[in-house]
Motif scaffolding. Sequence first.
Motif, PDB file in Angstrom:
ATOM      1  N   HIS A  12     -10.841   1.875   0.148  1.00  0.00           N
ATOM      2  CA  HIS A  12     -10.695   0.418   0.152  1.00  0.00           C
ATOM      3  C   HIS A  12     -10.175  -0.116  -1.170  1.00  0.00           C
ATOM      4  O   HIS A  12      -9.665  -1.236  -1.228  1.00  0.00           O
ATOM      5  CB  HIS A  12     -12.045  -0.229   0.469  1.00  0.00           C
ATOM      6  CG  HIS A  12     -13.086  -0.006  -0.584  1.00  0.00           C
ATOM      7  ND1 HIS A  12     -13.725   1.204  -0.751  1.00  0.00           N
ATOM      8  CD2 HIS A  12     -13.578  -0.831  -1.548  1.00  0.00           C
ATOM      9  CE1 HIS A  12     -14.578   1.115  -1.754  1.00  0.00           C
ATOM     10  NE2 HIS A  12     -14.505  -0.107  -2.261  1.00  0.00           N
ATOM     11  N   THR A  13     -10.281   0.674  -2.242  1.00  0.00           N
ATOM     12  CA  THR A  13      -9.843   0.209  -3.563  1.00  0.00           C
ATOM     13  C   THR A  13      -8.368   0.472  -3.829  1.00  0.00           C
ATOM     14  O   THR A  13      -7.849   0.035  -4.868  1.00  0.00           O
ATOM     15  CB  THR A  13     -10.671   0.892  -4.666  1.00  0.00           C
ATOM     16  OG1 THR A  13     -10.620   2.314  -4.483  1.00  0.00           O
ATOM     17  CG2 THR A  13     -12.118   0.426  -4.625  1.00  0.00           C
ATOM     18  N   ASN A  14      -7.680   1.168  -2.934  1.00  0.00           N
ATOM     19  CA  ASN A  14      -6.241   1.375  -3.123  1.00  0.00           C
ATOM     20  C   ASN A  14      -5.511   0.035  -3.072  1.00  0.00           C
ATOM     21  O   ASN A  14      -5.914  -0.881  -2.335  1.00  0.00           O
ATOM     22  CB  ASN A  14      -5.687   2.284  -2.036  1.00  0.00           C
ATOM     23  CG  ASN A  14      -6.112   3.732  -2.184  1.00  0.00           C
ATOM     24  OD1 ASN A  14      -6.456   4.390  -1.208  1.00  0.00           O
ATOM     25  ND2 ASN A  14      -6.094   4.256  -3.392  1.00  0.00           N
ATOM     26  N   ASN A  15      -4.436  -0.086  -3.826  1.00  0.00           N
ATOM     27  CA  ASN A  15      -3.660  -1.327  -3.845  1.00  0.00           C
ATOM     28  C   ASN A  15      -3.171  -1.685  -2.446  1.00  0.00           C
ATOM     29  O   ASN A  15      -2.657  -0.836  -1.718  1.00  0.00           O
ATOM     30  CB  ASN A  15      -2.458  -1.193  -4.773  1.00  0.00           C
ATOM     31  CG  ASN A  15      -2.858  -1.275  -6.242  1.00  0.00           C
ATOM     32  OD1 ASN A  15      -4.004  -1.551  -6.568  1.00  0.00           O
ATOM     33  ND2 ASN A  15      -1.898  -1.014  -7.119  1.00  0.00           N
ATOM     34  N   ASN A  16      -3.353  -2.943  -2.080  1.00  0.00           N
ATOM     35  CA  ASN A  16      -2.924  -3.492  -0.791  1.00  0.00           C
ATOM     36  C   ASN A  16      -3.606  -2.827   0.410  1.00  0.00           C
ATOM     37  O   ASN A  16      -3.102  -2.887   1.532  1.00  0.00           O
ATOM     38  CB  ASN A  16      -1.404  -3.394  -0.629  1.00  0.00           C
ATOM     39  CG  ASN A  16      -0.654  -4.186  -1.681  1.00  0.00           C
ATOM     40  OD1 ASN A  16      -1.005  -5.320  -1.976  1.00  0.00           O
ATOM     41  ND2 ASN A  16       0.360  -3.583  -2.279  1.00  0.00           N
ATOM     42  N   ALA A  17      -4.748  -2.195   0.162  1.00  0.00           N
ATOM     43  CA  ALA A  17      -5.488  -1.619   1.279  1.00  0.00           C
ATOM     44  C   ALA A  17      -6.032  -2.735   2.163  1.00  0.00           C
ATOM     45  O   ALA A  17      -6.548  -3.737   1.655  1.00  0.00           O
ATOM     46  CB  ALA A  17      -6.645  -0.768   0.770  1.00  0.00           C
TER      47      ALA A  17
END
Length: 416
Positions: A12-17
């Motif tokens: 969930h912390t990935n960019n644009n997730a």
Amino acid sequence: MVASTDLKFYVHTNNNAPQLINNFGCMIDVLDACLVNGFGAQTIATLTASGTTVTATFGAAHNFMQYQVIKIAGANQTEFNGEHRILTVPNANTITFQLVSVPSVNTPTGAMTCSLPPLGWSKPFSAAGKAAYRSNNTLLPSRPYLRVVDALDPAYTSTFAKYAKVGIVEDMTDIDAMLGVQAPYDTTAPTKNWVGTGSGTSAVNGWAKWYYAASTHNYDYSSDDATAISGNRQWILIGNRDYFYILPSSIPSNNAALIYGFGAFDTLLNVDSANTFLSATWLYQTAGTAYYRSQGSAGSSNVGSIKLILQRSYNQSANYSSASTVSLGVMPDNAGTGIQNYIADKSVANVIPFSPVFLRETVIRGQLPNLFWLFQNLPYSHYSIFEKSNELFIAVNIASLSSSQSGQAVFKIGDM
């Protein structure tokens, strides 16, 4: 040797997730992004090769995790393009990966981007709040559909707990045209898993469910009619083209996830043309009845449990089946993994052992892919990544039988 990119994971912390929030439809958003489309494209400032090792630099924090699989596109020197497993994360703005051979130039040119590629599944049917996903691996003995209904049912109330209704469907010609064996399925109530009945606290809505928003954490005792808490939940999705696990927490402040998943398991039978599992909360009751979403006590009022639902029984009859899990005979199910010291505490023992998880129907049917139970109390930190025998693993905190603490499980995420 260049690391394989078959196994992938997303957080969930990935960019644009896409985020799991207190709104219907967001589970489909996560599945679309991770299974079918990919997400998080970012502009690369520079790529620099030193031998076969390439360093990618970004103008802002990339928010990738070590060993995630990325996709490079837009380089004029095509040997840089394609999927690569991240080797290191030197800092917030850089990552490194490895090429098969020394590239033609040290500094490629072009409008280069880096994204998280999908697992490579298809989504052949969909409608508002509905989706059907399928593996694209035509070599599998069976390729049933995962049907997902993630919308507010007319019988349900919008402030209640949020979940997607899920099921295995053997064949489909449209999002609502289901053929062959379904799992789960009740011949006396064909729409039991898909269509709600009643209203208010007496509403009964769905049977096999993937919860992602509730009023309490996943190992607590609560009812669906309690108002779900707003905010972003933690989630991680791990898998390949044959299977995946999705592990959501239920409130923003707690990381204890539920082990949901779908896909092919490793069968132990000579003939098994239906080796497909669905892990879901198995629950058919009114919204006003309290339960445990993770693990309930059989025969008690504390109903509700994670179940393994199988496309067909081990004798291949035209009926769905269910299975329990077993690992080394020490613990019967996911209620025990990582929750206590079945062997010496990690501070005493010189190893942190874990073992495969098997499906127990009437017989030991098969093994869940790349999922392992732990025998010590939370031996790793949440989302801790480690290497063992040239294989890569991640530890994830999960909801357990206990209402006072999390358990923990381990998932393989790749090879070195």
